[in-house]
Design a protein around this motif. Structure first.
Motif, mmCIF file in Angstrom:
data_model
loop_
_atom_site.group_PDB
_atom_site.id
_atom_site.type_symbol
_atom_site.label_atom_id
_atom_site.label_comp_id
_atom_site.label_asym_id
_atom_site.label_seq_id
_atom_site.Cartn_x
_atom_site.Cartn_y
_atom_site.Cartn_z
ATOM 1 N N GLU A 157 -7.315 7.408 5.421
ATOM 2 C CA GLU A 157 -7.254 8.570 4.532
ATOM 3 C C GLU A 157 -8.629 9.192 4.312
ATOM 4 O O GLU A 157 -8.761 10.415 4.265
ATOM 5 C CB GLU A 157 -6.627 8.186 3.190
ATOM 6 C CG GLU A 157 -5.158 7.853 3.284
ATOM 7 C CD GLU A 157 -4.316 9.009 3.791
ATOM 8 O OE1 GLU A 157 -4.428 10.133 3.246
ATOM 9 O OE2 GLU A 157 -3.532 8.803 4.731
ATOM 10 N N PHE A 158 -9.656 8.363 4.171
ATOM 11 C CA PHE A 158 -11.003 8.891 3.987
ATOM 12 C C PHE A 158 -11.452 9.649 5.232
ATOM 13 O O PHE A 158 -12.161 10.647 5.136
ATOM 14 C CB PHE A 158 -11.987 7.778 3.642
ATOM 15 C CG PHE A 158 -11.797 7.135 2.288
ATOM 16 C CD1 PHE A 158 -10.754 7.495 1.437
ATOM 17 C CD2 PHE A 158 -12.671 6.152 1.860
ATOM 18 C CE1 PHE A 158 -10.589 6.897 0.194
ATOM 19 C CE2 PHE A 158 -12.526 5.554 0.616
ATOM 20 C CZ PHE A 158 -11.480 5.928 -0.223
ATOM 21 N N ALA A 159 -11.035 9.193 6.410
ATOM 22 C CA ALA A 159 -11.382 9.888 7.655
ATOM 23 C C ALA A 159 -10.697 11.254 7.725
ATOM 24 O O ALA A 159 -11.259 12.209 8.266
ATOM 25 C CB ALA A 159 -11.008 9.041 8.862
ATOM 26 N N GLU A 160 -9.499 11.357 7.172
ATOM 27 C CA GLU A 160 -8.784 12.636 7.168
ATOM 28 C C GLU A 160 -9.457 13.656 6.259
ATOM 29 O O GLU A 160 -9.331 14.854 6.478
ATOM 30 C CB GLU A 160 -7.332 12.437 6.717
ATOM 31 C CG GLU A 160 -6.468 11.751 7.742
ATOM 32 C CD GLU A 160 -5.040 11.557 7.250
ATOM 33 O OE1 GLU A 160 -4.653 12.131 6.206
ATOM 34 O OE2 GLU A 160 -4.303 10.817 7.914
ATOM 35 N N GLY A 161 -10.137 13.194 5.228
ATOM 36 C CA GLY A 161 -10.839 14.100 4.324
ATOM 37 C C GLY A 161 -9.935 14.671 3.251
ATOM 38 O O GLY A 161 -8.945 14.066 2.868
ATOM 39 N N ARG A 162 -10.282 15.861 2.796
ATOM 40 C CA ARG A 162 -9.557 16.496 1.689
ATOM 41 C C ARG A 162 -8.086 16.701 2.033
ATOM 42 O O ARG A 162 -7.738 16.991 3.166
ATOM 43 C CB ARG A 162 -10.165 17.852 1.366
ATOM 44 C CG ARG A 162 -11.509 17.771 0.713
ATOM 45 C CD ARG A 162 -12.016 19.185 0.437
ATOM 46 N NE ARG A 162 -13.383 19.126 -0.009
ATOM 47 C CZ ARG A 162 -13.773 19.493 -1.227
ATOM 48 N NH1 ARG A 162 -12.900 19.946 -2.088
ATOM 49 N NH2 ARG A 162 -15.036 19.408 -1.564
ATOM 50 N N HIS A 163 -7.270 16.597 0.984
ATOM 51 C CA HIS A 163 -5.843 16.849 1.099
ATOM 52 C C HIS A 163 -5.478 17.956 0.111
ATOM 53 O O HIS A 163 -6.017 17.997 -0.996
ATOM 54 C CB HIS A 163 -5.040 15.589 0.734
ATOM 55 C CG HIS A 163 -5.154 14.511 1.758
ATOM 56 N ND1 HIS A 163 -6.308 13.822 2.009
ATOM 57 C CD2 HIS A 163 -4.239 14.000 2.604
ATOM 58 C CE1 HIS A 163 -6.093 12.925 2.958
ATOM 59 N NE2 HIS A 163 -4.856 13.017 3.322
ATOM 60 N N ARG A 164 -4.576 18.785 0.505
ATOM 61 C CA ARG A 164 -4.102 19.825 -0.405
ATOM 62 C C ARG A 164 -3.174 19.170 -1.419
ATOM 63 O O ARG A 164 -2.264 18.440 -1.052
ATOM 64 C CB ARG A 164 -3.351 20.903 0.378
ATOM 65 C CG ARG A 164 -2.958 22.058 -0.467
ATOM 66 C CD ARG A 164 -2.509 23.237 0.392
ATOM 67 N NE ARG A 164 -2.020 24.290 -0.478
ATOM 68 C CZ ARG A 164 -0.734 24.525 -0.690
ATOM 69 N NH1 ARG A 164 0.188 23.810 -0.065
ATOM 70 N NH2 ARG A 164 -0.352 25.474 -1.486
ATOM 71 N N VAL A 165 -3.422 19.404 -2.696
ATOM 72 C CA VAL A 165 -2.600 18.835 -3.746
ATOM 73 C C VAL A 165 -1.968 20.001 -4.510
ATOM 74 O O VAL A 165 -2.525 20.479 -5.502
ATOM 75 C CB VAL A 165 -3.422 17.933 -4.695
ATOM 76 C CG1 VAL A 165 -2.528 17.302 -5.745
ATOM 77 C CG2 VAL A 165 -4.158 16.867 -3.908
ATOM 78 N N PRO A 166 -0.806 20.461 -4.034
ATOM 79 C CA PRO A 166 -0.179 21.613 -4.688
ATOM 80 C C PRO A 166 0.347 21.268 -6.075
ATOM 81 O O PRO A 166 0.796 20.162 -6.323
ATOM 82 C CB PRO A 166 0.950 21.982 -3.736
ATOM 83 C CG PRO A 166 1.230 20.764 -2.947
ATOM 84 C CD PRO A 166 -0.044 19.966 -2.915
ATOM 85 N N VAL A 214 0.856 -1.186 0.000
ATOM 86 C CA VAL A 214 0.000 0.000 0.000
ATOM 87 C C VAL A 214 0.892 1.236 0.000
ATOM 88 O O VAL A 214 1.921 1.269 0.675
ATOM 89 C CB VAL A 214 -1.000 0.009 1.181
ATOM 90 C CG1 VAL A 214 -0.307 0.149 2.523
ATOM 91 C CG2 VAL A 214 -2.067 1.072 1.015
ATOM 92 N N VAL A 215 0.502 2.218 -0.802
ATOM 93 C CA VAL A 215 1.243 3.474 -0.917
ATOM 94 C C VAL A 215 0.241 4.604 -0.750
ATOM 95 O O VAL A 215 -0.837 4.582 -1.346
ATOM 96 C CB VAL A 215 1.946 3.593 -2.285
ATOM 97 C CG1 VAL A 215 2.634 4.944 -2.430
ATOM 98 C CG2 VAL A 215 2.946 2.454 -2.476
ATOM 99 N N THR A 216 0.593 5.589 0.051
ATOM 100 C CA THR A 216 -0.257 6.754 0.248
ATOM 101 C C THR A 216 0.517 8.004 -0.128
ATOM 102 O O THR A 216 1.656 8.189 0.301
ATOM 103 C CB THR A 216 -0.712 6.863 1.722
ATOM 104 O OG1 THR A 216 -1.355 5.656 2.083
ATOM 105 C CG2 THR A 216 -1.670 8.020 1.910
ATOM 106 N N ASP A 217 -0.101 8.837 -0.940
ATOM 107 C CA ASP A 217 0.501 10.099 -1.341
ATOM 108 C C ASP A 217 -0.589 11.164 -1.345
ATOM 109 O O ASP A 217 -1.418 11.223 -2.256
ATOM 110 C CB ASP A 217 1.136 9.971 -2.729
ATOM 111 C CG ASP A 217 1.888 11.233 -3.146
ATOM 112 O OD1 ASP A 217 1.536 12.335 -2.691
ATOM 113 O OD2 ASP A 217 2.827 11.109 -3.948
ATOM 114 N N ARG A 218 -0.623 11.973 -0.297
ATOM 115 C CA ARG A 218 -1.565 13.089 -0.185
ATOM 116 C C ARG A 218 -2.992 12.678 -0.496
ATOM 117 O O ARG A 218 -3.667 13.275 -1.326
ATOM 118 C CB ARG A 218 -1.128 14.246 -1.078
ATOM 119 C CG ARG A 218 0.183 14.867 -0.636
ATOM 120 C CD ARG A 218 0.772 15.748 -1.692
ATOM 121 N NE ARG A 218 1.453 14.882 -2.662
ATOM 122 C CZ ARG A 218 1.690 15.218 -3.906
ATOM 123 N NH1 ARG A 218 1.323 16.377 -4.373
ATOM 124 N NH2 ARG A 218 2.303 14.387 -4.723
ATOM 125 N N GLY A 219 -3.458 11.620 0.183
ATOM 126 C CA GLY A 219 -4.838 11.188 0.044
ATOM 127 C C GLY A 219 -5.082 10.177 -1.058
ATOM 128 O O GLY A 219 -6.185 9.636 -1.159
#
Length: 193
Positions: free
Chosen positions: A177-186, A152-157
């Motif tokens: 990740e779904f619990a964290e909600g939105r992620h900023r994707v610069p 499993v790999v996670t990158d900003r949501g």
């Protein structure tokens, strides 16, 4: 049942050829965490799941047609694999736009096995670290992603996994990740380590 995802609305985008276990296990996991899951498809009646590429599985009723919903209707997105499913999705402009809208909004996305193929078509992998089924890794690299071989790999949501063998880790991570909600994707961001 837990409540990490209480009342979160999760879209599961799939069509004929989805890998059955990659639909059922993540759906069960998010629903047990309190989410409301909806099977969204390019079809409007039911879809045929597969167990591998050659063994037909069960049929599942479509709960919403992709032309009738928007990313704004949901908090997160799951993209099951199966060889045929994402290949059909990435050829549908409504499905591709739906996926792109989640990424553009920074909403979390979980994609397993061949599921990241639709992310390639949506043009949202540049500068992201991902994994996927071995046969699609060149496509992922060509889309600008850094590809690694981990369960499993996670990158900003964005959560990705390689195969059904990775489902326990994938399901645990999408809930987080779904619990964290939105992620900023610069724009132009460096991939996460």
């Amino acid at each position: 049942m837990t409540d990490e995802l209480r009342d979160r609305k999760i879209a599961i985008l799939a069509t004929d050829g989805m890998e059955q276990v990659e639909y059922e296990e993540p759906r069960k996991a998010v629903e047990e965490a309190g989410a409301i899951a909806t099977l969204v498809s390019i079809k409007d009646d039911e879809i045929q799941a597969m167990n591998g590429d050659l063994d037909p599985g069960d049929r599942f009723p479509v709960e919403a047609a992709v032309v009738n919903v928007a990313a704004e209707d949901f908090d997160a997105l799951i993209l099951p694999g199966g060889t045929i499913n994402p290949d059909r999705l990435r050829a549908d402009p409504h499905a591709v736009a739906f996926v792109r809208a989640f990424a553009d909004a920074g909403k979390p996305i979980g994609a397993i096995c061949h599921g990241p193929w639709t992310l390639v078509e949506a043009g949202v992998l540049a500068g992201r670290t991902v994994t996927g089924y071995p046969s699609i890794r060149t496509d992922l690299r060509n889309a600008g992603a850094e590809v690694v071989d981990r369960e499993v790999v996670t990158d900003r949501g964005l959560v990705t996994s390689r195969s059904p063998d990775d489902l326990p880790a994938f399901c645990a991570k999408i809930i987080e990740e779904f619990a964290e909600g939105r992620h900023r994707v610069p724009t132009g961001a460096v991939p996460a380590e």
